[in-house]
Write a protein that holds these residues in place. Structure first.
Motif, PDB file in Angstrom:
ATOM      1  N   GLU A  85       0.832  -1.203   0.000  1.00 58.58           N
ATOM      2  CA  GLU A  85       0.000   0.000   0.000  1.00 58.58           C
ATOM      3  C   GLU A  85       0.870   1.258   0.000  1.00 58.58           C
ATOM      4  OE1 GLU A  85      -3.281   0.255  -0.241  1.00 58.58           O
ATOM      5  OE2 GLU A  85      -3.429  -1.918  -0.475  1.00 58.58           O
ATOM      6  N   ARG A  86       1.928   1.272   0.799  1.00 55.73           N
ATOM      7  CA  ARG A  86       2.772   2.455   0.928  1.00 55.73           C
ATOM      8  C   ARG A  86       3.943   2.447  -0.051  1.00 55.73           C
ATOM      9  NH1 ARG A  86       4.511   3.483   6.968  1.00 55.73           N
ATOM     10  NH2 ARG A  86       5.095   5.476   6.016  1.00 55.73           N
ATOM     11  N   THR A  87       4.451   1.269  -0.358  1.00 54.28           N
ATOM     12  CA  THR A  87       5.626   1.171  -1.227  1.00 54.28           C
ATOM     13  C   THR A  87       5.270   1.031  -2.694  1.00 54.28           C
ATOM     14  OG1 THR A  87       5.695  -1.216  -0.801  1.00 54.28           O
ATOM     15  CG2 THR A  87       7.102   0.194   0.566  1.00 54.28           C
ATOM     16  N   GLY A  88       3.965   0.913  -3.009  1.00 47.47           N
ATOM     17  CA  GLY A  88       3.569   0.722  -4.397  1.00 47.47           C
ATOM     18  C   GLY A  88       3.937  -0.677  -4.860  1.00 47.47           C
ATOM     19  N   SER A  89       4.217  -0.814  -6.141  1.00 47.34           N
ATOM     20  CA  SER A  89       4.587  -2.128  -6.658  1.00 47.34           C
ATOM     21  C   SER A  89       5.618  -1.964  -7.761  1.00 47.34           C
ATOM     22  CB  SER A  89       3.354  -2.871  -7.197  1.00 47.34           C
ATOM     23  OG  SER A  89       2.762  -2.156  -8.270  1.00 47.34           O
ATOM     24  N   GLY A  90       6.365  -3.044  -7.990  1.00 46.03           N
ATOM     25  CA  GLY A  90       7.375  -2.987  -9.026  1.00 46.03           C
ATOM     26  C   GLY A  90       8.208  -4.244  -9.073  1.00 46.03           C
ATOM     27  N   ARG A  91       9.248  -4.168  -9.882  1.00 45.70           N
ATOM     28  CA  ARG A  91      10.090  -5.339 -10.147  1.00 45.70           C
ATOM     29  C   ARG A  91      11.533  -4.897 -10.361  1.00 45.70           C
ATOM     30  NH1 ARG A  91      11.934  -8.234 -14.741  1.00 45.70           N
ATOM     31  NH2 ARG A  91      11.704 -10.515 -14.590  1.00 45.70           N
ATOM     32  N   MET A  92      12.466  -5.638  -9.772  1.00 42.72           N
ATOM     33  CA  MET A  92      13.880  -5.393  -9.976  1.00 42.72           C
ATOM     34  C   MET A  92      14.522  -6.652 -10.551  1.00 42.72           C
ATOM     35  SD  MET A  92      15.145  -3.284  -6.601  1.00 42.72           S
ATOM     36  CE  MET A  92      14.477  -4.442  -5.394  1.00 42.72           C
ATOM     37  N   GLU A  93      15.455  -6.482 -11.461  1.00 51.63           N
ATOM     38  CA  GLU A  93      16.218  -7.604 -11.991  1.00 51.63           C
ATOM     39  C   GLU A  93      17.679  -7.197 -12.136  1.00 51.63           C
ATOM     40  OE1 GLU A  93      16.447 -10.741 -15.764  1.00 51.63           O
ATOM     41  OE2 GLU A  93      14.747  -9.363 -15.572  1.00 51.63           O
TER      42      GLU A  93
END
Length: 212
Positions: free
Chosen positions: A85-93
């Motif tokens: 909720e606070r950190t949002g969403s995403g992806r790291m590679e």
């Protein structure tokens, strides 16, 4: 009166759009810390996502976020996805890994706004340890430019970088004499769903987002 208010509103919008348009097209945030620990110990902390629970400022920000690990165990091909909720969403590679000197990560934010940035960790030897430099760079989206009218990217992200570097320093220096820091008892054992004992972060090997 209504006409005057309309003109004022239009002028304000035009001025805001002009101010946003004047923001730089790219950004770069950089912070460094000197760490009195072997380079391979520091390198392991940034090159292996299983260790990020020990120092990531965003892990600590939201105890209920979901984290998914996939791909390689560490180095090139290691994948870290998050949603909260606070950190949002995403992806790291991890796209490039040169032990014990350099790690480059592709960072894709999917919420609250979409953006693709590059994160780099550069390790430079010092007399009794290593200098770790953390860099994030990328293009300034329209939304990003608008937000920077109120607070600069360097100011906002820089504070997080400083907290993260301080924790990396603490963990690495506590591990002096070891070949690598230890993975916490609650983190990332096998492929089953686990839960961090201290922060209650959900960790899984299942992807959070469908592959396109």
């Amino acid at each position: 009166m209504k006409k005057t208010s309309g003109v004022i509103s239009t002028v304000i919008v035009v001025l805001l759009l002009f101010a946003i348009g004047q923001r730089p097209g790219t950004f770069r945030v950089e912070r460094s810390a000197t760490i009195h620990a072997p380079a391979d110990v520091v390198f392991a902390l940034v090159n292996d996502f299983r260790y990020w629970e020990q120092w990531s400022p965003w892990w600590k920000l939201e105890p209920t976020q979901q984290v998914s690990l996939a791909g390689a165990a560490s180095g090139v091909g290691a994948i870290y996805e998050w949603r909260g909720e606070r950190t949002g969403s995403g992806r790291m590679e991890i796209m490039e890994s040169r032990p014990p000197a350099y790690v480059r990560i592709r960072l894709d934010f999917t919420a609250p706004m979409r953006a693709t940035n590059t994160t780099e960790y550069l390790l430079t030897p010092t007399a009794d340890g290593v200098k770790l430099t953390w860099v994030m760079s990328g293009e300034n989206t329209f939304a990003g430019k608008a937000l920077q009218l109120f607070a600069s990217m360097d100011e906002v992200m820089g504070r997080d970088f400083e907290r993260g570097l301080a924790d990396i320093k603490s963990v690495a220096e506590a591990s002096r004499g070891s070949s690598a820091p230890s993975v916490g008892e609650a983190g990332f054992h096998g492929d089953a769903l686990t839960r961090d004992a201290a922060l209650d972060v959900v960790v899984t090997r299942e992807p959070l987002f469908p592959r396109e």
